[in-house]
Design a protein around this motif. Structure first.
Motif, short mmCIF file in Angstrom:
data_model
loop_
_atom_site.label_atom_id
_atom_site.label_comp_id
_atom_site.label_asym_id
_atom_site.label_seq_id
_atom_site.Cartn_x
_atom_site.Cartn_y
_atom_site.Cartn_z
N LYS A 203 38.12 -17.27 -19.61
CA LYS A 203 37.47 -18.34 -19.23
C LYS A 203 36.09 -18.18 -19.15
O LYS A 203 35.35 -17.29 -18.95
N VAL A 204 35.32 -19.57 -19.75
CA VAL A 204 33.78 -19.63 -19.87
C VAL A 204 33.37 -20.72 -19.36
O VAL A 204 34.27 -21.42 -18.86
N ASP A 205 32.32 -21.07 -19.26
CA ASP A 205 31.39 -22.22 -18.65
C ASP A 205 32.03 -23.39 -19.18
O ASP A 205 32.67 -23.63 -20.53
N LYS A 206 32.27 -24.64 -18.53
CA LYS A 206 32.72 -25.90 -18.92
C LYS A 206 31.57 -26.52 -20.01
O LYS A 206 30.71 -26.28 -20.04
N VAL A 207 32.39 -27.42 -20.83
CA VAL A 207 31.44 -28.06 -21.99
C VAL A 207 31.81 -29.39 -21.53
O VAL A 207 32.62 -30.24 -21.64
N GLY A 208 30.60 -30.24 -21.27
CA GLY A 208 30.58 -31.70 -20.95
C GLY A 208 31.56 -31.92 -19.74
O GLY A 208 31.53 -31.28 -18.85
N ASN A 215 37.37 -18.42 -24.19
CA ASN A 215 37.13 -17.95 -25.36
C ASN A 215 37.91 -17.89 -26.29
O ASN A 215 39.13 -17.16 -25.89
N SER A 216 38.12 -18.88 -27.24
CA SER A 216 39.29 -19.00 -27.97
C SER A 216 39.78 -17.60 -28.85
O SER A 216 40.90 -17.55 -29.36
N MET A 218 40.14 -14.88 -27.60
CA MET A 218 41.05 -14.12 -26.72
C MET A 218 42.35 -14.76 -26.53
O MET A 218 43.15 -14.24 -25.78
N LEU A 219 42.39 -16.03 -27.11
CA LEU A 219 43.79 -16.61 -26.78
C LEU A 219 44.69 -16.32 -28.11
O LEU A 219 44.35 -16.48 -29.02
N GLU A 220 46.00 -16.36 -27.64
CA GLU A 220 47.15 -16.11 -28.56
C GLU A 220 47.08 -17.43 -29.29
O GLU A 220 47.32 -18.58 -29.02
N ASN A 221 47.18 -17.34 -30.84
CA ASN A 221 47.48 -18.43 -31.78
C ASN A 221 49.00 -18.69 -31.99
O ASN A 221 49.65 -17.48 -32.37
N THR A 222 49.57 -19.91 -32.08
CA THR A 222 50.92 -19.97 -32.43
C THR A 222 51.00 -21.18 -33.42
O THR A 222 49.91 -21.64 -33.65
N ARG A 223 52.33 -21.42 -33.91
CA ARG A 223 52.29 -22.39 -34.98
C ARG A 223 51.93 -23.70 -34.07
O ARG A 223 51.90 -24.88 -34.86
N ASN A 224 52.23 -23.81 -32.90
CA ASN A 224 51.82 -25.07 -32.10
C ASN A 224 50.56 -25.02 -31.55
O ASN A 224 50.43 -25.70 -30.52
N GLY A 225 49.66 -24.26 -31.97
CA GLY A 225 48.04 -24.24 -31.41
C GLY A 225 48.18 -22.85 -30.37
O GLY A 225 48.86 -22.11 -30.54
N TYR A 226 47.29 -23.05 -29.47
CA TYR A 226 47.08 -21.91 -28.49
C TYR A 226 48.01 -21.89 -27.82
O TYR A 226 48.79 -22.70 -27.26
N ALA A 227 48.43 -20.54 -27.20
CA ALA A 227 49.42 -20.29 -26.23
C ALA A 227 48.89 -20.66 -24.88
O ALA A 227 48.65 -19.76 -24.22
N SER A 246 48.28 -27.46 -29.57
CA SER A 246 47.47 -28.23 -30.31
C SER A 246 46.99 -29.72 -29.80
O SER A 246 46.14 -30.30 -30.46
N ASN A 247 47.85 -30.12 -28.95
CA ASN A 247 47.35 -31.45 -28.46
C ASN A 247 46.54 -31.27 -26.77
O ASN A 247 46.36 -32.47 -26.50
N SER A 248 46.76 -30.21 -26.48
CA SER A 248 46.18 -30.13 -25.17
C SER A 248 44.89 -29.22 -25.21
O SER A 248 43.87 -29.56 -24.16
N MET A 249 44.70 -28.37 -26.14
CA MET A 249 43.26 -27.75 -26.31
C MET A 249 42.45 -28.27 -27.44
O MET A 249 42.98 -28.34 -28.60
N VAL A 250 41.35 -28.67 -27.06
CA VAL A 250 40.25 -29.11 -28.38
C VAL A 250 39.42 -27.72 -28.57
O VAL A 250 38.68 -27.17 -27.68
N GLN A 251 39.17 -27.74 -30.14
CA GLN A 251 38.22 -26.55 -30.20
C GLN A 251 36.71 -27.22 -30.35
O GLN A 251 36.49 -27.99 -31.07
#
Length: 319
Positions: A203-208, A215-216, A218-227, A246-251
């Motif tokens: 976890k890092v500081d909020k953005v807007g 910190n992306s 450190m997140l596991e990547n899957t075929r459907n976006g971050y785990a 892929s629809n709940s997390m925005v880069q």
């Protein structure tokens, strides 16, 4: 408004389009949808290759016509005229003028916030047919309101118990970038997501307005976006519309990804006059949505990761 070169992020199927779809047609139609990076608005090439902004909360399909384009000869009593004027934007003062002989509509521009008097025309849609198996739920409207409501009973975040939705309803709005939750819905959903997230050490500081950010790297990547925990809308009949990473997390930048759900501003918790949830465009991306206004139902399905919308073949007549 200039739009970038189309890279369709979602599929949109509409079986009945007001003022632009012949009543005799029964098959749905399929559009490629482009997203404008500056405004987060979506557009479709409806007529002559020109892009039209997709406004699921708007009652009219409108565009600037050529000077030599003659309007349709519709009287004030014509059913199409009444349909075109069933809802008028509250801020459009000129829309209160009485109809005399020729029908006049009052399109509203969601970008500028302005409206204008305009004539109605007939136009053709040039798109491909679609036949596929979708999950369906009811699609409701309310008198004097152009919004489309869907009967969501609860929001489930990976593990039970789900967050039950109070009064207000759930609406679809392509003008909103991220799904907005009323305060009494937002807090339990975000807290449940936070509890279910395995990598809270990332976890890092909020953005807007995006509260939960990580910190992306450190997140596991899957075929459907971050785990990350799945978020599902649970309908009255038990069916679910599920949003994966892929629809709940925005880069938001090269090293930061945030939960793409925001708290609704300007409304009080539990206010029955405000929608409980406004589903934004980001959550609708890479989903097949069929708006069947005749049958009053919404068909929905997530596009498989190996066949994302940007790779969809719109020239194939077999769909």
């Amino acid at each position: 408004m200039k739009m970038p070169r189309p890279t369709p992020p979602l599929l949109l199927a509409i079986s009945l389009l007001v003022l632009a779809w012949p009543a005799s047609c029964a098959d749905p139609v399929l559009f490629p949808v482009s997203k404008d990076a500056a405004t987060s608005l979506y557009s479709i090439p409806v007529r002559d290759g020109a892009n039209h902004v997709v406004d699921l909360a708007g009652p009219l399909l409108w565009s600037t016509c050529a000077r030599d384009h003659l309007p349709a000869k519709l009287s004030c009593k014509d059913p199409v005229c009444k349909l075109a004027n069933a809802y008028r934007a509250p801020s459009c003062r000129i829309a209160g003028r009485p109809c005399k002989k020729k029908c006049t509509a009052y399109p509203y521009n969601p970008v500028t916030g302005k409206c204008a008097a305009a004539g109605l025309i007939h136009t053709r849609l040039v798109v491909g047919d679609l036949t596929t198996v979708l999950a369906f739920t009811a699609l409701h409207t309310r008198k004097g309101n152009p919004l489309h409501y869907i009967p969501v009973q609860a929001i489930a975040v990976d593990q039970p118990p789900p967050v039950l939705l109070p009064a207000g309803g759930v609406v679809l709005c392509s003008r909103v970038a991220f799904t907005a939750l009323r305060p009494d819905v937002y807090r339990p959903v975000v807290d449940a997501f936070d509890r279910g997230q395995a990598r809270n050490d990332a976890k890092v500081d909020k953005v807007g307005p995006l509260e939960l950010c990580y910190n992306s790297t450190m997140l596991e990547n899957t075929r459907n976006g971050y785990a990350v925990p799945e978020i599902s809308f649970v309908f009255e009949d038990g069916k679910r519309w599920t949003f994966v990473g892929s629809n709940s997390m925005v880069q938001v930048d090269g090293q930061t990804a945030c939960l793409a759900f925001v708290e609704m501003k300007g409304v009080k918790a539990g206010d029955p006059n405000a929608a409980a949830v406004v589903v934004g465009g980001f959550q609708m991306e890479n989903h097949l949505l069929q708006f069947d206004l005749e049958k009053k139902q919404l068909g929905f399905a997530m596009v498989p990761s190996f066949s994302e919308c940007s790779n969809f073949d719109f020239t194939n007549s077999q769909y």
